[in-house]
Scaffold this motif. Structure first.
Motif, short mmCIF file in Angstrom:
data_model
loop_
_atom_site.label_atom_id
_atom_site.label_comp_id
_atom_site.label_asym_id
_atom_site.label_seq_id
_atom_site.Cartn_x
_atom_site.Cartn_y
_atom_site.Cartn_z
N LEU A 174 0.71 -1.04 0.01
CA LEU A 174 0.24 -0.02 -0.03
C LEU A 174 0.69 1.26 0.05
O LEU A 174 1.92 1.17 0.45
CB LEU A 174 -0.94 -0.15 1.26
N SER A 177 0.79 6.78 2.08
CA SER A 177 -0.12 7.73 2.29
C SER A 177 -1.55 6.91 2.76
O SER A 177 -2.51 7.54 3.57
CB SER A 177 -0.45 8.41 1.23
N GLY A 178 -1.41 5.68 2.50
CA GLY A 178 -2.66 4.70 2.85
C GLY A 178 -4.06 4.87 1.70
O GLY A 178 -4.83 4.59 1.84
N ARG A 179 -3.73 5.96 0.72
CA ARG A 179 -4.71 6.25 -0.35
C ARG A 179 -4.34 5.44 -1.55
O ARG A 179 -3.42 5.70 -2.32
CB ARG A 179 -4.72 7.62 -0.64
N VAL A 180 -5.30 4.62 -1.99
CA VAL A 180 -5.30 3.79 -3.40
C VAL A 180 -4.92 4.74 -4.29
O VAL A 180 -4.50 4.62 -5.43
CB VAL A 180 -6.20 2.89 -3.41
N GLU A 181 -5.77 6.01 -4.33
CA GLU A 181 -5.34 6.98 -5.44
C GLU A 181 -4.02 7.33 -5.74
O GLU A 181 -3.58 7.71 -6.89
CB GLU A 181 -6.15 8.22 -5.28
N ASP A 182 -3.02 7.01 -4.70
CA ASP A 182 -1.76 7.59 -4.65
C ASP A 182 -0.72 6.28 -5.38
O ASP A 182 0.49 6.66 -5.34
CB ASP A 182 -1.05 7.89 -3.46
N SER A 183 -1.40 5.20 -5.66
CA SER A 183 -0.70 4.16 -6.39
C SER A 183 -1.20 3.93 -7.90
O SER A 183 -2.34 3.26 -8.06
CB SER A 183 -0.91 2.90 -5.42
#
Length: 260
Positions: A174, A177-183
Motif C-alpha cells: 500500500l 499515504s494509505g490512499r489507493v489513489e496514490d498508487s
C-alpha cells in the motif's frame, strides 16, 4: 419495526489469525481435506449464516507478506524471518499455515451438502482468464442451485506474479499515504478487475433463458437464436465467445460493495 441482521462468515485456513492453527481446538491436519471445509459450511448453513466467503490466492504467501529470494541475508529478509525456526533462506515464514485448496472447487464440492447458504469463493482477477472464471462460478451456481457468488480480488503480489512469469510489475504494498489513489499499480489493478467483472457479466448473459431446448426428435439441442457472442474489448484483454447456460451469480469486489 425490528430489522433483521444478516450474518456472513469469511473462511480462511484454520482462522484469520496467523497462529490460529496452534489453538487446541484447531484441526490443522484436516485443512487439506475437502471434508473439513464441507463440515464448516454445513455448520454455517445450519446456523442460518447468509453467505460464506472462501479465501484463496495464487501463491503460498499472503498478499503484502514480506518474503525474499533465496540467498538474501537475514537483514534483507526482515525481522520476521530472523526469528529462530520462523524463516529460511527463501524468506517464507515457517510458523504459519501454507497452501490452500482451490476455493471454487471447495465450494462446488460442498454445494450439494448445503441447503441455503451462499457460497462465495475468492478469485484473483490478474492472471485467470474471464472465461475460466465464468465457467467455474457457473458450475458452482448449477451445483448449488443458484447460491453461487464470487469475490473478486484485484491485483497480484510479487509471489503470485513470479508463479506465472508474465508481469514484472504489480501491487506489492500500500502507498505510504494509505490512499489507493496514490498508487498507479493499485489503480490499474482495480481497472483490470472492473474489466473482468464486465466480461463475466457478458459471458453469463450470452445465453438467453430457454436457449437449451433438448428436442431429440428433430435433433435440436439448443436454440441458436438465443445464444449470443459475449464480446468485450477493454484496456487489458479482449474476448468474443459464448458461454454456458445458466443464471447470473452474485459477485462482490473485495475492494467495494456488491454490485449485483
Amino acid at each position: 419495526m425490528t430489522e433483521k441482521v444478516h450474518l456472513a462468515v469469511a473462511l480462511d485456513r484454520a482462522g484469520w489469525h496467523p497462529a490460529a492453527w496452534r489453538d487446541p481446538s484447531a484441526r490443522p491436519h484436516e485443512l487439506t481435506s475437502p471434508r473439513y471445509w464441507r463440515t464448516l459450511l454445513q455448520t454455517a448453513d445450519r446456523a442460518r449464516i447468509v453467505l460464506a466467503t472462501i479465501e484463496d490466492a495464487l501463491a503460498i504467501t499472503d498478499r503484502f507478506e514480506r518474503s525474499a529470494a533465496p540467498g538474501q541475508s537475514d537483514g534483507e529478509r526482515g525481522a520476521a524471518a530472523q526469528t529462530p525456526g520462523h524463516g529460511d533462506a527463501d524468506g517464507i515464514r515457517r510458523d504459519r499455515v501454507r497452501g490452500r485448496l482451490d476455493a471454487v472447487l471447495v465450494a462446488s464440492y460442498a454445494a450439494p451438502a448445503t441447503q441455503r447458504i451462499g457460497l462465495v469463493p475468492t478469485v484473483t482477477t490478474t492472471h485467470p482468464e474471464p472465461f475460466h472464471i465464468a465457467t467455474g462460478i457457473q458450475t458452482l451456481d448449477s451445483a448449488s442451485r443458484g447460491r453461487a457468488g464470487v469475490r473478486l480480488v484485484a491485483g497480484a503480489s510479487a509471489a503470485e506474479r513470479a508463479n506465472f512469469g508474465r508481469r514484472p510489475v504489480g501491487v506489492d504494498a500500500l502507498p505510504a499515504s494509505g490512499r489507493v489513489e496514490d498508487s498507479p499499480e493499485i489503480l490499474a489493478a482495480f481497472g483490470e478487475a472492473g474489466d473482468v467483472a464486465e466480461a463475466l457479466g457478458r459471458l453469463w448473459d450470452s445465453w438467453e433463458d430457454g436457449a437449451i431446448i433438448r428436442d431429440a426428435a428433430p435433433g435440436r439441442f439448443l436454440d441458436r437464436d438465443r445464444v449470443h457472442g459475449a464480446r468485450f474489448e477493454g484496456e487489458f484483454f479482449f474476448t468474443n465467445v459464448a458461454h454456458v447456460d445458466g443464471g447470473f451469480p452474485a459477485w462482490r469486489d473485495a475492494g467495494g460493495p456488491a454490485e449485483r
